[in-house]
Motif scaffolding. Structure first.
Motif, mmCIF file in Angstrom:
data_model
loop_
_atom_site.group_PDB
_atom_site.id
_atom_site.type_symbol
_atom_site.label_atom_id
_atom_site.label_comp_id
_atom_site.label_asym_id
_atom_site.label_seq_id
_atom_site.Cartn_x
_atom_site.Cartn_y
_atom_site.Cartn_z
ATOM 1 N N GLY A 44 -38.115 -11.902 24.398
ATOM 2 C CA GLY A 44 -38.868 -11.086 23.770
ATOM 3 C C GLY A 44 -40.052 -11.823 23.232
ATOM 4 O O GLY A 44 -40.175 -12.439 22.311
ATOM 5 N N ASP A 45 -41.263 -11.498 24.011
ATOM 6 C CA ASP A 45 -42.664 -12.158 23.858
ATOM 7 C C ASP A 45 -43.274 -11.478 22.721
ATOM 8 O O ASP A 45 -43.696 -10.373 23.002
ATOM 9 C CB ASP A 45 -43.584 -12.530 25.176
ATOM 10 N N GLU A 46 -43.086 -11.928 21.508
ATOM 11 C CA GLU A 46 -43.879 -11.084 20.206
ATOM 12 C C GLU A 46 -44.868 -11.758 19.560
ATOM 13 O O GLU A 46 -45.004 -11.525 18.421
ATOM 14 C CB GLU A 46 -42.561 -10.898 19.272
ATOM 15 N N VAL A 47 -45.672 -12.581 20.442
ATOM 16 C CA VAL A 47 -46.684 -13.384 19.878
ATOM 17 C C VAL A 47 -48.016 -12.491 19.273
ATOM 18 O O VAL A 47 -48.588 -13.105 18.263
ATOM 19 C CB VAL A 47 -47.328 -14.406 20.586
ATOM 20 N N TYR A 48 -48.079 -11.424 19.698
ATOM 21 C CA TYR A 48 -49.252 -10.459 19.077
ATOM 22 C C TYR A 48 -48.586 -9.455 17.989
ATOM 23 O O TYR A 48 -49.127 -8.341 17.634
ATOM 24 C CB TYR A 48 -49.710 -9.616 20.305
ATOM 25 N N GLN A 49 -47.318 -9.806 17.360
ATOM 26 C CA GLN A 49 -46.854 -8.857 16.388
ATOM 27 C C GLN A 49 -47.784 -8.464 15.188
ATOM 28 O O GLN A 49 -47.492 -7.240 14.568
ATOM 29 C CB GLN A 49 -45.512 -9.251 15.893
ATOM 30 N N GLN A 50 -48.699 -9.284 14.903
ATOM 31 C CA GLN A 50 -49.617 -8.786 13.726
ATOM 32 C C GLN A 50 -50.687 -8.116 14.491
ATOM 33 O O GLN A 50 -51.464 -7.694 13.531
ATOM 34 C CB GLN A 50 -50.222 -9.909 12.999
ATOM 35 N N VAL A 55 -51.787 -4.969 15.548
ATOM 36 C CA VAL A 55 -51.419 -3.761 15.869
ATOM 37 C C VAL A 55 -52.612 -2.955 15.225
ATOM 38 O O VAL A 55 -52.887 -3.152 14.212
ATOM 39 C CB VAL A 55 -49.983 -3.469 15.375
ATOM 40 N N TYR A 56 -53.051 -2.296 16.076
ATOM 41 C CA TYR A 56 -54.462 -1.397 15.889
ATOM 42 C C TYR A 56 -54.005 0.201 15.561
ATOM 43 O O TYR A 56 -55.027 0.896 15.647
ATOM 44 C CB TYR A 56 -55.307 -1.502 16.915
ATOM 45 N N GLN A 57 -52.816 0.655 15.396
ATOM 46 C CA GLN A 57 -52.515 2.190 15.054
ATOM 47 C C GLN A 57 -51.396 2.156 14.230
ATOM 48 O O GLN A 57 -50.637 1.110 14.020
ATOM 49 C CB GLN A 57 -52.322 2.910 16.434
ATOM 50 N N ASP A 58 -51.086 3.150 13.541
ATOM 51 C CA ASP A 58 -50.115 3.315 12.625
ATOM 52 C C ASP A 58 -48.974 3.983 12.964
ATOM 53 O O ASP A 58 -47.882 4.113 12.408
ATOM 54 C CB ASP A 58 -50.595 3.762 11.327
ATOM 55 N N GLU A 59 -49.134 4.694 14.009
ATOM 56 C CA GLU A 59 -48.052 5.610 14.701
ATOM 57 C C GLU A 59 -46.778 4.882 14.923
ATOM 58 O O GLU A 59 -45.593 5.256 14.799
ATOM 59 C CB GLU A 59 -48.520 6.602 15.861
ATOM 60 N N ARG A 60 -47.059 3.857 15.763
ATOM 61 C CA ARG A 60 -45.788 2.835 16.269
ATOM 62 C C ARG A 60 -46.166 1.516 15.996
ATOM 63 O O ARG A 60 -46.902 0.765 16.437
ATOM 64 C CB ARG A 60 -46.095 3.040 17.732
ATOM 65 N N PRO A 61 -45.749 1.263 14.553
ATOM 66 C CA PRO A 61 -45.882 -0.278 14.100
ATOM 67 C C PRO A 61 -44.768 -1.141 15.004
ATOM 68 O O PRO A 61 -43.923 -0.807 15.782
ATOM 69 C CB PRO A 61 -45.442 -0.056 12.755
ATOM 70 N N PHE A 62 -45.372 -2.663 14.880
ATOM 71 C CA PHE A 62 -44.483 -3.413 15.732
ATOM 72 C C PHE A 62 -42.965 -3.415 14.996
ATOM 73 O O PHE A 62 -42.805 -3.478 13.733
ATOM 74 C CB PHE A 62 -44.967 -4.980 15.571
ATOM 75 N N ILE A 63 -42.169 -3.397 16.056
ATOM 76 C CA ILE A 63 -40.633 -3.773 15.526
ATOM 77 C C ILE A 63 -39.957 -4.788 16.598
ATOM 78 O O ILE A 63 -40.054 -4.609 17.504
ATOM 79 C CB ILE A 63 -39.820 -2.576 15.489
ATOM 80 N N SER A 64 -39.435 -5.811 15.927
ATOM 81 C CA SER A 64 -38.950 -6.860 16.739
ATOM 82 C C SER A 64 -37.548 -6.492 17.306
ATOM 83 O O SER A 64 -36.885 -5.531 16.881
ATOM 84 C CB SER A 64 -38.491 -8.034 15.777
ATOM 85 N N SER A 65 -37.176 -6.980 18.733
ATOM 86 C CA SER A 65 -36.338 -6.581 19.485
ATOM 87 C C SER A 65 -34.971 -6.984 18.775
ATOM 88 O O SER A 65 -34.003 -6.407 18.864
ATOM 89 C CB SER A 65 -36.205 -7.704 20.699
ATOM 90 N N ARG A 66 -35.341 -8.144 18.131
ATOM 91 C CA ARG A 66 -34.022 -8.451 17.269
ATOM 92 C C ARG A 66 -33.465 -7.610 16.247
ATOM 93 O O ARG A 66 -32.243 -7.233 16.134
ATOM 94 C CB ARG A 66 -34.372 -9.992 16.567
ATOM 95 N N LYS A 67 -34.463 -6.878 15.399
ATOM 96 C CA LYS A 67 -34.154 -5.986 14.550
ATOM 97 C C LYS A 67 -33.350 -4.782 15.366
ATOM 98 O O LYS A 67 -32.315 -4.232 14.736
ATOM 99 C CB LYS A 67 -35.282 -5.430 13.758
ATOM 100 N N VAL A 68 -34.312 -4.293 16.226
ATOM 101 C CA VAL A 68 -33.402 -3.208 16.807
ATOM 102 C C VAL A 68 -32.024 -3.843 17.416
ATOM 103 O O VAL A 68 -31.117 -2.730 17.405
ATOM 104 C CB VAL A 68 -34.585 -2.720 18.252
ATOM 105 N N LEU A 69 -31.905 -4.740 18.045
ATOM 106 C CA LEU A 69 -30.668 -5.270 18.445
ATOM 107 C C LEU A 69 -29.741 -5.308 17.238
ATOM 108 O O LEU A 69 -28.348 -4.451 17.603
ATOM 109 C CB LEU A 69 -30.674 -6.506 19.092
#
Lengths: 433, 433
Positions: free
Chosen positions: B227-233, B235-249
């Motif tokens: 999971g390449d999550e280097v751009y997690q900060q 994010v330019y819209q609010d409908e779909r915020p970043f969620i980490s693969s780890r949290k979902v897992l």
């Protein structure tokens, strides 16, 4: 004409296969246009500071310092000037990726200091180890590709060679004749020879004669010479000063000076800087075909750039304050002090070892380690055997339990185990000074 | 039970073969004794600052600052406190090698911020790329080992996969059904799946549903998820915020939450820090067997340690100033300002593209790139063919010559060439602001 390991058709095919579009046709054309003076806007990689994004104040704090009218009260003028010079080398400051080969300005500085060097053939790296690993990966095509490594060695070589699927071919500096022997067994597959000068862990400094022998040997056997010269400032005797493989090679004249492929490695982690945590280093390529250099550049660019503060430490290392500079006296006092203390400890270590029963230790001519030979009594060897350990590991473990001294790598090569050799870092004497 | 690519018996044999004596039996026993409270003197590697060697004043200048009675006039108290805290994490300061996995104190900070994490499974790296490369090298045993990579992709993956002798298996996020298809062709050899979230260069943010689908897919196909999550900060819209693969897992619960092997990557180079030149990053390992973790530690230790300043940037990134801290308001103002400016530019870019004829561009939801689809007229495609170039490369080269804009990597995958997709970094708008 026989092929050398770093001839383009001889290197690891996986290195060639690796495509890296960030440095593809587009990027190369853009770089050409930029050289021609056209203003280019690079959008191929996210590099915010290079595009003008201001660093946050909190983690840096420092950015304002150079603009502070009182900066002159806090830092000496020559340090301020040098800081401004290095900042002028990088559009985005310390927070922007540099060229994958390192900042051109600092590579130029290195080239000037080395003398008779081409900055395009000097790549800055995150410490010397990263450069050594890149070159071994480039040379080793797969199982059976042998690399001649001195025994005892610094474990970077054995570890990286097996990581890349190569074969370590041991040789003994003091038994020069053995090289031919080792080679005859594996002539087809031996591709490169590593020398560590000054030696790690043996501390020996190679003489010009010895270096010429080695270079002639590499020429005759078509071996790339990998010259690990990270301890070049750590020399504790004056009879045999450090001389770089590159200088000896160039002084030998053609055909050897034009034909032997040489990679030289250096670092900011040793010498009087000892800035291990900054991870700064470089390697210089001599007699390497341009096509191969392009591949090495491509692979270096996959991880974008070496860390920029480490690059600047390298710059300061190769161009320290000069006589007349405000900081010169202090710089001289500090750097001399460190080298003199190391030299003193080299004597303390070897004298101390030689005053012990059944211990013999050559004087530590350089690097940071003493390498005593310890004659273990039959009973100790028997005890080791019954404990299922080779004698030197057994001894070192007992030493650790008894004294808390964690010695360096016991050599794993059978030829050596019986000698119970192990390295002791002079550093341990820092404690009692 | 079926084997996963990072099960100990499944990883690259060369990774296991690599011996690294600096971390051998002796070092491990010494570390045990140290944990038991015994004073250990490590002499196995030259690390002068760790053994008390004072850094030279000239390249550093700063060491005295924290002891200067006037330091409080130059730096805010919370920055001074934080600097002292980080220095307390490293015996030798910024100039000493850290643990090969990074400074324990900073790995603890990361674990706390991530929440429900084990610092022993978080390794700091010289930027995220170095971590990605180490994991790919660990997973790829040789030719034919396939890695599922999104198309379009960030070229790090294609480059590193071929460098290590693997095979890139492309998949299209928007054509989920295709995965199975790709897999059916190579089920035996596909070992891992890469997701880039937020997407580089596509900018999309993956929904929880989509991440769950991907995790179920990895579970069913026995794939390691990278999971390449280097751009997690970014994010330019609010409908779909970043969620980490780890949290979902972890939220999915057993068996999936206990069985899917996941490596998550992060960096200090993106987000509002954008400290690319510092080369700081980390990866976190979830559901990786301890024996494999040991091998990954061993290989990390071959290059000694990540650079320490980059580690400290990572520390500051995960634990920034808190409300009430002196520096909080300024930190908030600056970081918000950067993200708002990026968001504004995301809109400028996509609106700009969509106002062009024959150009369609999804809104750039995240990361730093807009990825327009450009419909090239038949004549342009013909011109490209007669110039012997694929249409998108031809277009990008013309754009470069005409405007000086060096666009991102034209996708090299055939499926894509026809679409003429290319990335444009928002950064280019910095110029006109």
């Amino acid at each position: 004409m026989s092929r050398k390991a770093l001839d383009y058709d001889q290197i690891n095919e996986n290195v060639k296969k690796a495509q890296y579009a960030v440095r593809g046709e587009l990027y190369l054309r853009a770089s050409e246009l930029q050289k021609e003076g056209k203003k280019i806007i690079f959008t191929n990689v996210g590099n915010p500071h290079a595009l003008g994004q201001k660093p946050l104040t909190f983690p840096r704090q420092a950015p304002f310092l150079l603009d502070d009218p009182n900066v002159g009260l806090v830092f000496p003028a020559d340090a301020i000037a040098k800081a401004k010079m290095y900042l002028s080398y990088t559009a985005g400051g310390l927070g922007a990726y540099s060229d994958s080969r390192g900042l051109p300005g600092i590579r130029k500085e290195n080239a000037i200091i080395i003398g008779d060097s081409d900055p395009e053939l000097i790549y800055l790296t995150d410490g010397a180890s990263k450069g050594v690993m890149q070159m071994l990966q480039t040379i080793i095509r797969g199982n059976g590709d042998g690399i001649l490594v001195p025994v005892p060695q610094y474990p970077l070589y054995s570890a990286a060679i097996s990581l890349f699927g190569g074969a370590l071919v041991p040789y003994y500096l003091e038994e020069t004749a053995n090289w031919g022997l080792d080679i005859n067994n594996l002539r087809q597959s031996v591709r490169a020879m590593v020398i560590i000068n000054p030696g790690n862990p043996t501390g020996q400094c190679l003489s010009v004669d010895n270096l010429q022998q080695i270079l002639r040997f590499c020429h005759q056997e078509n071996l790339v010479l990998l010259g690990d010269e990270v301890y070049q400032q750590n020399v504790y005797q004056d009879e045999r000063p450090f001389i770089s493989s590159r200088k000896v090679l160039l002084d030998m004249g053609p055909p050897i000076s034009k034909e032997v492929q040489l990679i030289s490695f250096h670092t900011v982690s040793k010498g009087f800087l000892g800035e291990c945590g900054q991870r700064g280093g470089y390697f210089e390529m001599t007699n390497i075909p341009p096509q191969t250099v392009d591949e090495i550049y491509k692979v270096a660019s996959i991880s974008l750039s070496p860390n920029v503060p480490g690059q600047i430490f390298m710059g300061v290392m190769v161009s320290p304050p000069k006589p007349g500079d405000i900081s010169y006296d202090r710089f001289l006092r500090e750097s001399k002090g460190i080298l003199e203390s190391l030299r003193k400890r080299a004597h303390m270590m070897t004298d101390g070892f030689n005053s012990c029963k059944n211990v013999v230790c050559n004087f530590t001519e350089g690097a940071m380690y003493s390498f005593p030979q310890i004659k273990l009594p039959p009973k100790a060897i028997a005890a080791a055997k019954s404990a299922g350990k080779v004698p030197d590991v057994f001894y070192c473990l007992k030493l650790l339990e008894a004294t808390g001294i964690s010695t360096g790598f016991p050599p794993e090569d059978d030829h050596f185990a019986g000698r119970g050799g192990h390295a002791c870092n002079h550093g341990e004497f820092q404690e009692v000074q």
